[in-house]
Design a protein around this motif. Sequence first.
Motif, PDB file in Angstrom:
ATOM      1  N   MET A 180       0.805  -1.213   0.000  1.00  0.00           N
ATOM      2  CA  MET A 180       0.000   0.000   0.000  1.00  0.00           C
ATOM      3  C   MET A 180       0.850   1.280   0.000  1.00  0.00           C
ATOM      4  N   LEU A 181       1.886   1.323   0.826  1.00  0.00           N
ATOM      5  CA  LEU A 181       2.726   2.522   0.866  1.00  0.00           C
ATOM      6  C   LEU A 181       3.440   2.748  -0.460  1.00  0.00           C
ATOM      7  N   LEU A 182       3.853   1.653  -1.081  1.00  0.00           N
ATOM      8  CA  LEU A 182       4.478   1.769  -2.397  1.00  0.00           C
ATOM      9  C   LEU A 182       3.491   2.312  -3.417  1.00  0.00           C
ATOM     10  N   GLY A 183       2.255   1.843  -3.359  1.00  0.00           N
ATOM     11  CA  GLY A 183       1.230   2.353  -4.266  1.00  0.00           C
ATOM     12  C   GLY A 183       0.981   3.836  -4.067  1.00  0.00           C
ATOM     13  N   GLY A 184       0.921   4.271  -2.811  1.00  0.00           N
ATOM     14  CA  GLY A 184       0.704   5.686  -2.520  1.00  0.00           C
ATOM     15  C   GLY A 184       1.861   6.553  -2.983  1.00  0.00           C
ATOM     16  N   ARG A 185       3.084   6.084  -2.752  1.00  0.00           N
ATOM     17  CA  ARG A 185       4.257   6.853  -3.175  1.00  0.00           C
ATOM     18  C   ARG A 185       4.333   6.948  -4.698  1.00  0.00           C
ATOM     19  N   THR A 186       4.004   5.860  -5.372  1.00  0.00           N
ATOM     20  CA  THR A 186       4.010   5.869  -6.830  1.00  0.00           C
ATOM     21  C   THR A 186       3.021   6.890  -7.376  1.00  0.00           C
ATOM     22  N   ALA A 187       1.870   7.008  -6.715  1.00  0.00           N
ATOM     23  CA  ALA A 187       0.879   8.006  -7.130  1.00  0.00           C
ATOM     24  C   ALA A 187       1.442   9.417  -7.017  1.00  0.00           C
ATOM     25  N   ASP A 188       2.228   9.687  -5.965  1.00  0.00           N
ATOM     26  CA  ASP A 188       2.852  10.998  -5.817  1.00  0.00           C
ATOM     27  C   ASP A 188       3.870  11.266  -6.916  1.00  0.00           C
ATOM     28  N   LEU A 189       4.582  10.221  -7.340  1.00  0.00           N
ATOM     29  CA  LEU A 189       5.669  10.392  -8.297  1.00  0.00           C
ATOM     30  C   LEU A 189       5.196  10.521  -9.734  1.00  0.00           C
ATOM     31  N   ILE A 190       4.242   9.707 -10.152  1.00  0.00           N
ATOM     32  CA  ILE A 190       3.851   9.691 -11.572  1.00  0.00           C
ATOM     33  C   ILE A 190       2.430  10.160 -11.812  1.00  0.00           C
ATOM     34  N   GLY A 191       1.709  10.508 -10.743  1.00  0.00           N
ATOM     35  CA  GLY A 191       0.337  10.971 -10.895  1.00  0.00           C
ATOM     36  C   GLY A 191      -0.678   9.912 -10.518  1.00  0.00           C
ATOM     37  N   ALA A 192      -1.648  10.297  -9.709  1.00  0.00           N
ATOM     38  CA  ALA A 192      -2.622   9.334  -9.187  1.00  0.00           C
ATOM     39  C   ALA A 192      -3.486   8.735 -10.286  1.00  0.00           C
ATOM     40  N   LYS A 193      -3.792   9.507 -11.329  1.00  0.00           N
ATOM     41  CA  LYS A 193      -4.652   8.988 -12.400  1.00  0.00           C
ATOM     42  C   LYS A 193      -4.035   7.754 -13.043  1.00  0.00           C
ATOM     43  N   ARG A 194      -2.753   7.821 -13.357  1.00  0.00           N
ATOM     44  CA  ARG A 194      -2.085   6.697 -14.002  1.00  0.00           C
ATOM     45  C   ARG A 194      -2.123   5.456 -13.113  1.00  0.00           C
ATOM     46  N   VAL A 195      -1.873   5.660 -11.820  1.00  0.00           N
ATOM     47  CA  VAL A 195      -1.816   4.517 -10.910  1.00  0.00           C
ATOM     48  C   VAL A 195      -3.207   3.924 -10.695  1.00  0.00           C
ATOM     49  N   VAL A 196      -4.223   4.772 -10.605  1.00  0.00           N
ATOM     50  CA  VAL A 196      -5.602   4.284 -10.471  1.00  0.00           C
ATOM     51  C   VAL A 196      -5.978   3.407 -11.662  1.00  0.00           C
ATOM     52  N   LEU A 197      -5.711   3.887 -12.863  1.00  0.00           N
ATOM     53  CA  LEU A 197      -6.088   3.137 -14.060  1.00  0.00           C
ATOM     54  C   LEU A 197      -5.286   1.843 -14.184  1.00  0.00           C
ATOM     55  N   ALA A 198      -4.001   1.900 -13.868  1.00  0.00           N
ATOM     56  CA  ALA A 198      -3.190   0.684 -13.918  1.00  0.00           C
ATOM     57  C   ALA A 198      -3.665  -0.325 -12.879  1.00  0.00           C
ATOM     58  N   GLY A 199      -3.975   0.160 -11.676  1.00  0.00           N
ATOM     59  CA  GLY A 199      -4.470  -0.732 -10.632  1.00  0.00           C
ATOM     60  C   GLY A 199      -5.777  -1.392 -11.010  1.00  0.00           C
ATOM     61  N   LEU A 200      -6.665  -0.627 -11.648  1.00  0.00           N
ATOM     62  CA  LEU A 200      -7.940  -1.184 -12.103  1.00  0.00           C
ATOM     63  C   LEU A 200      -7.730  -2.309 -13.109  1.00  0.00           C
ATOM     64  N   LEU A 201      -6.821  -2.102 -14.044  1.00  0.00           N
ATOM     65  CA  LEU A 201      -6.565  -3.130 -15.048  1.00  0.00           C
ATOM     66  C   LEU A 201      -5.981  -4.390 -14.426  1.00  0.00           C
ATOM     67  N   VAL A 202      -5.023  -4.212 -13.506  1.00  0.00           N
ATOM     68  CA  VAL A 202      -4.419  -5.373 -12.847  1.00  0.00           C
ATOM     69  C   VAL A 202      -5.459  -6.132 -12.036  1.00  0.00           C
ATOM     70  N   PHE A 203      -6.250  -5.411 -11.268  1.00  0.00           N
ATOM     71  CA  PHE A 203      -7.254  -6.051 -10.424  1.00  0.00           C
ATOM     72  C   PHE A 203      -8.303  -6.776 -11.269  1.00  0.00           C
ATOM     73  N   THR A 204      -8.729  -6.155 -12.355  1.00  0.00           N
ATOM     74  CA  THR A 204      -9.756  -6.756 -13.209  1.00  0.00           C
ATOM     75  C   THR A 204      -9.237  -8.012 -13.889  1.00  0.00           C
ATOM     76  N   ALA A 205      -8.022  -7.939 -14.446  1.00  0.00           N
ATOM     77  CA  ALA A 205      -7.434  -9.111 -15.100  1.00  0.00           C
ATOM     78  C   ALA A 205      -7.206 -10.236 -14.095  1.00  0.00           C
ATOM     79  N   ALA A 206      -6.766  -9.885 -12.894  1.00  0.00           N
ATOM     80  CA  ALA A 206      -6.532 -10.892 -11.861  1.00  0.00           C
ATOM     81  C   ALA A 206      -7.842 -11.545 -11.417  1.00  0.00           C
ATOM     82  N   SER A 207      -8.913 -10.764 -11.384  1.00  0.00           N
ATOM     83  CA  SER A 207     -10.218 -11.318 -11.007  1.00  0.00           C
ATOM     84  C   SER A 207     -10.678 -12.346 -12.028  1.00  0.00           C
ATOM     85  N   LEU A 208     -10.477 -12.043 -13.310  1.00  0.00           N
ATOM     86  CA  LEU A 208     -10.841 -12.986 -14.364  1.00  0.00           C
ATOM     87  C   LEU A 208     -10.024 -14.268 -14.236  1.00  0.00           C
TER      88      LEU A 208
END
Length: 464
Positions: free
Chosen positions: A73-101
């Motif tokens: 979680m802390l790594l995810g939060g720090r990454t959002a600060d570094l590259i922008g929260a929008k990018r991390v949100v969208l990437a996280g959604l794709l990973v979570f969705t693919a993993a769910s399938l």
Amino acid sequence: MTEEIQGTSARVAAAHPLRWRILGFLGVAQLMLILDVTVVAIALPHIETDLGLSRQAVTWTVSAYTLAFGGLMLLGGRTADLIGAKRVVLAGLLVFTAASLTTGLAGSAEVLLGGRVAQGVGAAMLSPSALSLVVSMFDGDERNKALGVWSALGGGGAALGVLLGGLLTAGPGWPWVFFVNVPIGLAIFVALAWMLPRQPAVTPRPRLDVLGAALVTASSSVLIYAVDRAGDHGWFTAASGGFVLVAVVGYLAFAVRQRTAASPMMDVVLLVRRPVATGTFLIAMATALMVAVFFLGTFYFQHGRDYGALLTGLLFLPVAGATMLGADLTGRVIAKAGARRMGVAGLLTAAVGMAVPALSMHPGTVVAGIAIAGAGTGAVFVVASATALGQVAPHEAGIASGIVSTFHEFGASIGAAVISSVAAASIVGDTLSGFTDGFVLASAAAAAAALVAAVLTPGRTDAT
């Protein structure tokens, strides 16, 4: 200078015409992550039978998700600060969705557990970055109301997961507890990709402190595992103590690393700021109490009363509604009433609610009591988030959200481990005494936390 940055950020956020709609999609995404703990718990007996899982594999079906979720979680939060929260949100959604399938299609324990780990990775990217966006898009009283909506969806998610798990498992089958995430995740991805504004990183992009990230991730994972393991193997064993010691040493090494790294992952002073420290304490307590409500309620209905998963889920509807109502109302009045008053009131409400089933273990009484407790914990979620995140600068929003989200997982692990230990007699036997003891302990813990909150929670004029 910080005040000027915050003021500019607030004016930009206030001008965004879609911020409330964006909040709705982010809240549903967070709801999906929370659901994926309890919805799976209801389906576990069916998964175990169909895939021939061992006892260890059954346990890891839940733990693999929470370990990856909490540890990263802390790594995810720090990454959002570094590259922008929008990018991390969208990437996280794709990973979570693919993993769910992948998890829903699993035909073996190995694929199932691999999918659950991947779900946790996606969740760890999505949750803190989504909360960071909420903090950045809203300010002042609007931020409190937005956090109320966020907390209502997240707090009610665990209870709703019981109902959804029962419906899906009894209907199309256990794979659908994972498949249901796929269309929802894709719909949210498309909506957010369109609605979220282009968001450059607030700070210059220094290199990520890989060693610091590894230390804090490993330490968090070990600590969560130690707490989870202690529920089954005992709190005072050499192994439990050893894992906790390893985690503590890892955190100390992380703190030293942050003082020497050219591009530190976080300012460790952030952890001892009064609002952040108080908020993390409150979020851990609220989550522990919420897990206690879920754990004791579901096991009481299913083991103590032999109710099916679907009926148990229906009985949790009032709990979900009360939790959401408590969070929403608190978000609306916290600016006027004050965080300290609302935090204490929420914890005392939770204490009263937990005490009701302890006095009378009747199904109707239990539902009423845990619904009251749910309303209290819903209020505390909002107070915790508003206290910890109310004064953070834009460039700290991601890591601060990561801290809050990490303590959410710590609280869940501690709550599950402690309550499962106390209620063990009722889970494996035919007595209700373990459930009664669990409710008594939860009530006492909430009352004690109210006293701590009365002292620690900053007043309206306290800034640090």
